[in-house]
Design an enzyme around this catalytic site. Structure first.
Site, PDB file in Angstrom:
ATOM      1  N   ARG A 112     -18.462  16.202   3.665  1.00  0.00           N
ATOM      2  CA  ARG A 112     -19.628  15.279   2.189  1.00  0.00           C
ATOM      3  C   ARG A 112     -20.697  14.248   3.406  1.00  0.00           C
ATOM      4  NH1 ARG A 112     -15.385  16.477   0.966  1.00  0.00           N
ATOM      5  NH2 ARG A 112     -14.057  16.109   3.276  1.00  0.00           N
ATOM      6  N   THR A 113     -20.218  13.766   4.453  1.00  0.00           N
ATOM      7  CA  THR A 113     -21.542  13.085   5.136  1.00  0.00           C
ATOM      8  C   THR A 113     -22.714  13.381   5.451  1.00  0.00           C
ATOM      9  OG1 THR A 113     -19.369  11.841   5.338  1.00  0.00           O
ATOM     10  CG2 THR A 113     -21.773  11.222   6.633  1.00  0.00           C
ATOM     11  N   LYS A 129     -24.002  22.606  28.406  1.00  0.00           N
ATOM     12  CA  LYS A 129     -24.552  22.025  29.099  1.00  0.00           C
ATOM     13  C   LYS A 129     -23.918  20.790  29.917  1.00  0.00           C
ATOM     14  CE  LYS A 129     -28.055  25.690  27.507  1.00  0.00           C
ATOM     15  NZ  LYS A 129     -29.368  25.831  27.523  1.00  0.00           N
ATOM     16  N   ARG A 167     -22.440  11.678  14.514  1.00  0.00           N
ATOM     17  CA  ARG A 167     -21.453  11.394  14.037  1.00  0.00           C
ATOM     18  C   ARG A 167     -20.956  11.716  15.174  1.00  0.00           C
ATOM     19  NH1 ARG A 167     -17.249  13.679  10.155  1.00  0.00           N
ATOM     20  NH2 ARG A 167     -18.489  11.340   8.709  1.00  0.00           N
ATOM     21  N   HIS A 196     -17.333   3.570  10.038  1.00  0.00           N
ATOM     22  CA  HIS A 196     -18.274   4.778   9.518  1.00  0.00           C
ATOM     23  C   HIS A 196     -19.024   3.506   8.227  1.00  0.00           C
ATOM     24  CE1 HIS A 196     -19.518   8.345   7.347  1.00  0.00           C
ATOM     25  NE2 HIS A 196     -18.478   8.512   7.294  1.00  0.00           N
TER      26      HIS A 196
END
Length: 306
Positions: free
Chosen positions: A55-56, A85, A106, A134
């Protein structure tokens, strides 16, 4: 008219928002709902996701495209970026700033968004930092409450489930504290009950709240039941997860005790904490809630970029 440009450099925490800014943001989101525009023509948004998202990520991408902007990015950035890396988050952010006008980040580590903002030369939007916050989810949650019930002040909000690791619940509590007359019930077993930092914030702002292990204790007077998933991926002790799992569950019998004018919300995804039989109940607002994310994030992107 867009909301106040230049009000924020980054969106890292719900604590950055005050009532005038929220009111302006919600008004703009309402105006943008279901529309397309050109306010971000030529602008590029990078989505940098170190944790899974449906959703986000997609609602941010939809929001940017609906404003005539462009999108680039990566999922599973721990694997599909130079983090594999050994590149530091700071170096990754410095490079992405050369390619985009805003970064939606995120990360699985609390504080990562704030860390990124220190070196970023473009706005950074926190799309979830581990168990931290959030903020854009809490913005759309608050927007949904206002749309569903017509107000936020004076409501009794029961926040349920995983309140220890649930970043959406933490951010929502911060924003609810801005409204007069709000009362909060934190419904969770002790192992995942809300932390002392949020309780201290509410005490400081004189917001009444209670802690309860049972939804039955508060559901009869709740205007909003905000259910959350117990986040198995954040537990280091399997026994603690088992103690929390399934402790708070909403089904048809639960809904019989919920007032007719109330709503049930969930930031999603759900596992088994809301029975699918509840979906057809008009008080089940969680899919409408998810849809509201597009317009809200359109308004937020305008705020940062227009």
């Amino acid at each position: 008219m867009a909301v106040r440009a230049g009000t924020l450099d980054h969106v890292i925490s719900a604590a950055q928002f005050d009532r005038p800014l929220l009111d302006a943001l919600f008004a703009r989101a309402t105006a943008l709902e279901g529309t397309r525009g050109h306010s971000l023509t030529g602008r590029i948004m990078a989505t940098l996701f170190y944790e899974p998202s449906t959703r986000t990520r997609l609602s941010f991408e939809s929001a940017m495209l609906r404003l005539d902007g462009s999108v680039l990015g990566t999922e599973a950035a721990h694997v599909f970026s130079s983090a594999m890396k050994g590149e530091t988050l700071e170096d990754t952010i410095r490079m992405v700033c050369a390619y985009a006008d805003v970064i939606v980040l995120r990360h699985d580590r609390e504080g990562a968004a704030a860390q990124a903002a220190v070196v970023a030369t473009v706005p950074v939007i926190n799309a979830g930092d581990g168990p931290g916050e959030h903020p854009t989810q809490s913005l759309l949650d608050l927007f949904t409450i206002e749309r569903e019930l017509g107000r936020i002040g004076g409501l009794h909000v029961a926040i349920c489930g995983d309140l220890r690791f649930g970043r959406t619940a933490r951010s929502l509590a911060r924003l609810l504290a801005l409204y007069d007359g709000v009362r909060i019930s934190f419904v969770a077993p002790d192992v995942v009950q809300v932390g002392p930092d949020i309780r201290a914030l509410l005490d400081d702002r004189h917001v009444p709240y209670q802690l309860s292990p049972r939804l039955d204790d508060v559901i009869g007077s709740a205007d909003v039941v905000y259910q959350t998933r117990v986040q198995k991926e954040r537990f280091t002790d399997p026994a603690e997860f088992e103690r929390a799992r399934g402790a708070i569950r909403i089904d048809a019998a639960t809904m019989q005790r919920l007032p007719a004018t109330s709503v049930v919300m969930h930031p999603l995804p759900r596992v088994d904490e809301i029975d699918p039989e509840v979906d057809s109940d008009p008080r089940a607002a969680y899919f409408r809630q998810a849809a509201n994310g597009v317009a809200l994030r359109m308004a937020l992107l305008e705020l940062l970029l227009a």
